[in-house]
Design a protein around this motif. Structure first.
Motif, PDB file in Angstrom:
ATOM      1  N   LYS A  94       0.888  -1.157   0.000  1.00 57.50           N
ATOM      2  CA  LYS A  94       0.000   0.000   0.000  1.00 57.50           C
ATOM      3  C   LYS A  94       0.930   1.211   0.000  1.00 57.50           C
ATOM      4  O   LYS A  94       1.679   1.421   0.947  1.00 57.50           O
ATOM      5  CB  LYS A  94      -0.903  -0.018   1.228  1.00 57.50           C
ATOM      6  CG  LYS A  94      -1.980   1.014   1.161  1.00 57.50           C
ATOM      7  CD  LYS A  94      -3.061   0.696   2.175  1.00 57.50           C
ATOM      8  CE  LYS A  94      -4.098   1.776   2.191  1.00 57.50           C
ATOM      9  NZ  LYS A  94      -5.268   1.465   1.446  1.00 57.50           N
ATOM     10  N   HIS A  97      -1.829   6.285   1.677  1.00 54.59           N
ATOM     11  CA  HIS A  97      -3.040   6.106   2.472  1.00 54.59           C
ATOM     12  C   HIS A  97      -4.241   6.673   1.722  1.00 54.59           C
ATOM     13  O   HIS A  97      -4.121   7.667   0.998  1.00 54.59           O
ATOM     14  CB  HIS A  97      -2.865   6.816   3.820  1.00 54.59           C
ATOM     15  CG  HIS A  97      -3.869   6.417   4.837  1.00 54.59           C
ATOM     16  ND1 HIS A  97      -5.108   6.969   4.890  1.00 54.59           N
ATOM     17  CD2 HIS A  97      -3.817   5.492   5.824  1.00 54.59           C
ATOM     18  CE1 HIS A  97      -5.790   6.423   5.878  1.00 54.59           C
ATOM     19  NE2 HIS A  97      -5.023   5.524   6.463  1.00 54.59           N
ATOM     20  N   ASN A  98      -5.416   6.071   1.895  1.00 54.01           N
ATOM     21  CA  ASN A  98      -6.585   6.563   1.174  1.00 54.01           C
ATOM     22  C   ASN A  98      -7.312   7.710   1.878  1.00 54.01           C
ATOM     23  O   ASN A  98      -8.243   8.275   1.320  1.00 54.01           O
ATOM     24  CB  ASN A  98      -7.565   5.422   0.885  1.00 54.01           C
ATOM     25  CG  ASN A  98      -8.103   4.771   2.128  1.00 54.01           C
ATOM     26  OD1 ASN A  98      -7.668   5.059   3.236  1.00 54.01           O
ATOM     27  ND2 ASN A  98      -9.064   3.888   1.961  1.00 54.01           N
ATOM     28  N   ASP A 137      -5.801   6.127  -3.431  1.00 54.89           N
ATOM     29  CA  ASP A 137      -5.459   4.908  -2.701  1.00 54.89           C
ATOM     30  C   ASP A 137      -4.591   3.992  -3.556  1.00 54.89           C
ATOM     31  O   ASP A 137      -5.013   2.917  -3.945  1.00 54.89           O
ATOM     32  CB  ASP A 137      -6.754   4.186  -2.298  1.00 54.89           C
ATOM     33  CG  ASP A 137      -6.526   3.058  -1.309  1.00 54.89           C
ATOM     34  OD1 ASP A 137      -5.440   3.001  -0.708  1.00 54.89           O
ATOM     35  OD2 ASP A 137      -7.424   2.236  -1.134  1.00 54.89           O
ATOM     36  N   GLN A 139      -2.125   1.251  -4.448  1.00 54.38           N
ATOM     37  CA  GLN A 139      -1.650   0.020  -3.839  1.00 54.38           C
ATOM     38  C   GLN A 139      -1.409  -0.991  -4.938  1.00 54.38           C
ATOM     39  O   GLN A 139      -1.887  -0.836  -6.052  1.00 54.38           O
ATOM     40  CB  GLN A 139      -2.684  -0.509  -2.828  1.00 54.38           C
ATOM     41  CG  GLN A 139      -4.081  -0.626  -3.391  1.00 54.38           C
ATOM     42  CD  GLN A 139      -5.101  -0.934  -2.324  1.00 54.38           C
ATOM     43  OE1 GLN A 139      -4.995  -1.968  -1.692  1.00 54.38           O
ATOM     44  NE2 GLN A 139      -6.061  -0.056  -2.114  1.00 54.38           N
TER      45      GLN A 139
END
Length: 141
Positions: A94, A97-98, A137, A139
């Motif tokens: 990831k 961060h979202n 986000d 990832q």
């Protein structure tokens, strides 16, 4: 599982988001490529070439019994739907961060340079769309 109508709507929305995210990433690459073309020197770092997974919406339909020749034919009715995604291999990371723009990796961790690059693409997307859109986000593997 949801009822078919709800499930199809949710999966269609997710497939649509994947489509638009891919376009936003390509939009950032187009801007970067234009800047590279106009520059007299290459950047002092590598620019990773990333992409989103390929995905599609698969729908299965119920078999309708054959109709008599004098009756109207019945349409096939969807009975289930699936979001089919490309299988990716490697370690899942990831990157950002979202809920905010913080990188999820520390400078000494593998993938940090990619995370920095993805933060740059967020900035490009945000500025070039006048604050209307950016991928929040990131990832993957």
């Amino acid at each position: 599982r949801y009822v078919i109508k709800e499930e199809m709507a949710k999966l269609f929305r997710e497939a649509n988001v994947l489509y638009w995210a891919g376009l936003l990433l390509q939009f950032a690459y187009d801007f970067i490529d234009h800047c590279l073309y106009c520059s007299s020197e290459p950047p002092p770092f590598n620019i990773p070439r990333l992409r989103f997974v390929n995905a599609g919406l698969a729908v299965s339909y119920a078999q309708t019994p054959p109709t008599m020749s004098h009756q109207k034919s019945k349409p096939n009715i969807p009975c289930s739907s699936y979001l089919v995604k490309e299988l990716i291999s490697g370690d899942f990371l990831k990157y950002i961060h979202n809920m905010d723009c913080q990188l999820m990796l520390d400078p000494d961790e593998p993938g940090y340079e990619i995370a920095e690059f993805l933060a740059c693409t967020q900035h490009i997307q945000y500025v070039k769309t006048g604050g209307l859109a950016f991928i929040s986000d990131y990832q993957g593997a």
